[in-house]
Design a protein around this motif. Structure first.
Motif, PDB file in Angstrom:
ATOM      1  N   LEU A  40      64.178  59.410  36.859  1.00 12.74           N
ATOM      2  CA  LEU A  40      64.682  58.038  36.740  1.00 12.74           C
ATOM      3  C   LEU A  40      65.780  57.732  37.748  1.00 12.74           C
ATOM      4  O   LEU A  40      65.826  56.649  38.321  1.00 12.74           O
ATOM      5  N   ASP A  41      66.668  58.685  37.957  1.00 13.89           N
ATOM      6  CA  ASP A  41      67.817  58.473  38.835  1.00 13.89           C
ATOM      7  C   ASP A  41      67.369  58.349  40.289  1.00 13.89           C
ATOM      8  O   ASP A  41      66.608  59.189  40.781  1.00 13.89           O
ATOM      9  N   PRO A  42      67.811  57.322  41.003  1.00  9.85           N
ATOM     10  CA  PRO A  42      67.434  57.190  42.422  1.00  9.85           C
ATOM     11  C   PRO A  42      68.058  58.266  43.300  1.00  9.85           C
ATOM     12  O   PRO A  42      67.585  58.508  44.408  1.00  9.85           O
ATOM     13  N   VAL A  43      69.109  58.913  42.791  1.00 13.46           N
ATOM     14  CA  VAL A  43      69.753  59.998  43.547  1.00 13.46           C
ATOM     15  C   VAL A  43      69.007  61.302  43.271  1.00 13.46           C
ATOM     16  O   VAL A  43      68.866  61.730  42.125  1.00 13.46           O
ATOM     17  N   ILE A  44      68.512  61.925  44.334  1.00 14.90           N
ATOM     18  CA  ILE A  44      67.770  63.178  44.213  1.00 14.90           C
ATOM     19  C   ILE A  44      68.529  64.264  44.968  1.00 14.90           C
ATOM     20  O   ILE A  44      68.751  64.151  46.175  1.00 14.90           O
ATOM     21  N   ASN A  45      68.931  65.304  44.253  1.00 14.13           N
ATOM     22  CA  ASN A  45      69.691  66.396  44.861  1.00 14.13           C
ATOM     23  C   ASN A  45      68.774  67.585  45.140  1.00 14.13           C
ATOM     24  O   ASN A  45      68.030  68.028  44.272  1.00 14.13           O
ATOM     25  N   PHE A  46      68.857  68.081  46.358  1.00  8.25           N
ATOM     26  CA  PHE A  46      68.059  69.241  46.752  1.00  8.25           C
ATOM     27  C   PHE A  46      68.732  70.512  46.218  1.00  8.25           C
ATOM     28  O   PHE A  46      69.906  70.754  46.466  1.00  8.25           O
ATOM     29  N   VAL A  47      67.962  71.324  45.463  1.00 11.17           N
ATOM     30  CA  VAL A  47      68.527  72.544  44.864  1.00 11.17           C
ATOM     31  C   VAL A  47      67.807  73.803  45.340  1.00 11.17           C
ATOM     32  O   VAL A  47      68.057  74.895  44.832  1.00 11.17           O
ATOM     33  N   GLY A  48      66.900  73.658  46.284  1.00  8.65           N
ATOM     34  CA  GLY A  48      66.202  74.825  46.820  1.00  8.65           C
ATOM     35  C   GLY A  48      65.293  75.486  45.796  1.00  8.65           C
ATOM     36  O   GLY A  48      64.543  74.818  45.076  1.00  8.65           O
ATOM     37  N   MET A  49      65.387  76.804  45.690  1.00  9.51           N
ATOM     38  CA  MET A  49      64.499  77.586  44.825  1.00  9.51           C
ATOM     39  C   MET A  49      65.063  77.768  43.415  1.00  9.51           C
ATOM     40  O   MET A  49      64.564  78.604  42.657  1.00  9.51           O
ATOM     41  N   LYS A  50      66.082  76.979  43.068  1.00  4.56           N
ATOM     42  CA  LYS A  50      66.717  77.147  41.758  1.00  4.56           C
ATOM     43  C   LYS A  50      65.719  76.962  40.617  1.00  4.56           C
ATOM     44  O   LYS A  50      65.726  77.733  39.642  1.00  4.56           O
ATOM     45  N   ASN A  51      64.862  75.953  40.694  1.00  3.15           N
ATOM     46  CA  ASN A  51      63.881  75.713  39.635  1.00  3.15           C
ATOM     47  C   ASN A  51      62.936  76.892  39.467  1.00  3.15           C
ATOM     48  O   ASN A  51      62.579  77.257  38.343  1.00  3.15           O
ATOM     49  N   TYR A  52      62.535  77.487  40.583  1.00  2.00           N
ATOM     50  CA  TYR A  52      61.610  78.620  40.507  1.00  2.00           C
ATOM     51  C   TYR A  52      62.292  79.857  39.943  1.00  2.00           C
ATOM     52  O   TYR A  52      61.675  80.644  39.226  1.00  2.00           O
ATOM     53  N   HIS A  53      63.558  80.026  40.272  1.00  2.00           N
ATOM     54  CA  HIS A  53      64.318  81.147  39.710  1.00  2.00           C
ATOM     55  C   HIS A  53      64.456  80.975  38.195  1.00  2.00           C
ATOM     56  O   HIS A  53      64.303  81.927  37.417  1.00  2.00           O
ATOM     57  N   THR A  54      64.754  79.744  37.768  1.00  2.00           N
ATOM     58  CA  THR A  54      64.849  79.455  36.330  1.00  2.00           C
ATOM     59  C   THR A  54      63.503  79.656  35.654  1.00  2.00           C
ATOM     60  O   THR A  54      63.423  80.198  34.547  1.00  2.00           O
ATOM     61  N   LEU A  55      62.445  79.248  36.325  1.00  2.00           N
ATOM     62  CA  LEU A  55      61.090  79.356  35.775  1.00  2.00           C
ATOM     63  C   LEU A  55      60.711  80.811  35.521  1.00  2.00           C
ATOM     64  O   LEU A  55      60.156  81.151  34.475  1.00  2.00           O
ATOM     65  N   ILE A  56      61.025  81.674  36.475  1.00  2.00           N
ATOM     66  CA  ILE A  56      60.673  83.092  36.340  1.00  2.00           C
ATOM     67  C   ILE A  56      61.381  83.720  35.149  1.00  2.00           C
ATOM     68  O   ILE A  56      60.834  84.597  34.469  1.00  2.00           O
ATOM     69  N   ASN A  57      62.576  83.264  34.864  1.00  2.00           N
ATOM     70  CA  ASN A  57      63.363  83.846  33.767  1.00  2.00           C
ATOM     71  C   ASN A  57      63.256  83.050  32.466  1.00  2.00           C
ATOM     72  O   ASN A  57      63.984  83.325  31.511  1.00  2.00           O
ATOM     73  N   ASP A  58      62.371  82.087  32.428  1.00  2.00           N
ATOM     74  CA  ASP A  58      62.194  81.244  31.244  1.00  2.00           C
ATOM     75  C   ASP A  58      61.111  81.850  30.341  1.00  2.00           C
ATOM     76  O   ASP A  58      59.939  81.885  30.714  1.00  2.00           O
TER      77      ASP A  58
END
Length: 290
Positions: A40-58
């Motif tokens: 929803l937010d028009p501001v998009i922040n680039f976080v690199g591979m953070k989502n994938y790191h979280t995904l692996i440990n989820d």
């Protein structure tokens, strides 16, 4: 050059459609999976591979992956066995065979939404037809809470999925069966081959292309399964039937974690791509050998 431009013009519409609906969404999905966008937010922040790191440990991701693999394996095996048996059963020219083909194909013409609600009613532990039937024939001890019990919920959904899609696979196998020359069966009969020998040496090898198509469709469809599970259990009870697609939906739309949800979608895409390439190479090799 004129001939080349004519060819390009013919290819261009399909290329544009493919790019707009396939290539661009894939590229944008990869981009959003590297951000913390909430959808929803028009501001998009680039976080690199953070989502994938979280995904692996989820742990929830691993549970969803396990459920998806179980669903895919069960559906792929049983759907192809059942549909091949149905194809062999109705592979004839008599009028009742044509009637049976239509009957077996009807469930595939219904929407997953309608089928989900119908079977949810049938599985209802209080007034569902399945438990009522078991009680009426003296097998009430077999009655279950088919969708509410984690031990049975996945198998119940698998059965519903088989009921819906076995007819489509049956038609594909029938196309393969009808492409086999009758002369081969006549030669086998003259040589004294039995029904099993005929199936093993003639029918099964020559339906290899149909086998390849059905296996690919089953695997890809199973790994993307969403609608039938969402309608019947929404991934419950608990996480017993939560697939990767269900988890993706929850993260992206229920919790507004669009970036994280998109990373799950990218992982799903890579899993399906790798399995499809590996599987296709094996099945194509079998076709050549057959």
């Amino acid at each position: 050059m004129r001939k080349l431009w004519v060819q390009v013009l013919f290819i261009l519409p399909a290329f544009l459609i493919f790019s707009i609906f396939i290539v661009i969404p894939i590229i944008s999905s990869v981009y959003y999976s590297l951000t913390d966008w909430n959808g929803l937010d028009p501001v998009i922040n680039f976080v690199g591979m953070k989502n994938y790191h979280t995904l692996i440990n989820d742990s929830e991701v691993w549970i969803a992956l396990k459920n998806t693999v179980v669903f895919a394996v069960l559906v792929t095996i049983f759907q192809n066995v059942i549909s091949l048996l149905l194809a062999l059963l109705v592979d004839g020219s008599q009028w009742y065979y044509r009637y049976l083909r239509v009957v077996y194909l009807i469930p595939a013409l219904l929407s997953a939404l309608a089928i989900g609600y119908i079977w949810s009613y049938l599985y209802n532990p209080v007034f569902g037809i399945i438990n009522t039937f078991l009680e009426n024939i003296g097998l009430g001890q077999l009655a279950q809470d088919w969708l509410g019990d984690p031990k049975w919920s996945m198998y119940s959904i698998v059965f519903t999925n088989l009921w819906q899609w076995a007819g489509i696979s049956m038609i594909i196998y029938m196309a393969g069966l009808q492409a086999i020359s009758a002369d081969l069966y006549e030669a086998a009969n003259i040589d004294g081959a039995g029904k099993w020998q005929t199936f093993e040496k003639i029918t099964f090898p020559l339906i290899a292309p149909a086998f390849t198509i059905n296996i690919m469709i089953s695997i890809i469809g199973s790994f993307k399964v969403f609608d039938i599970i969402y309608v019947m259990t929404k991934g419950g009870p608990g996480t017993a039937t939560e697939s990767l697609a269900i988890l993706l939906y929850k993260k992206a739309f229920n919790f507004n974690e669009m970036g994280y949800g998109t990373s799950i979608a990218v992982v799903m895409f890579l899993i399906i791509l790798i399995i499809s390439i590996f599987q296709l190479s094996i099945l194509r090799k079998r076709e050549v050998e057959a």
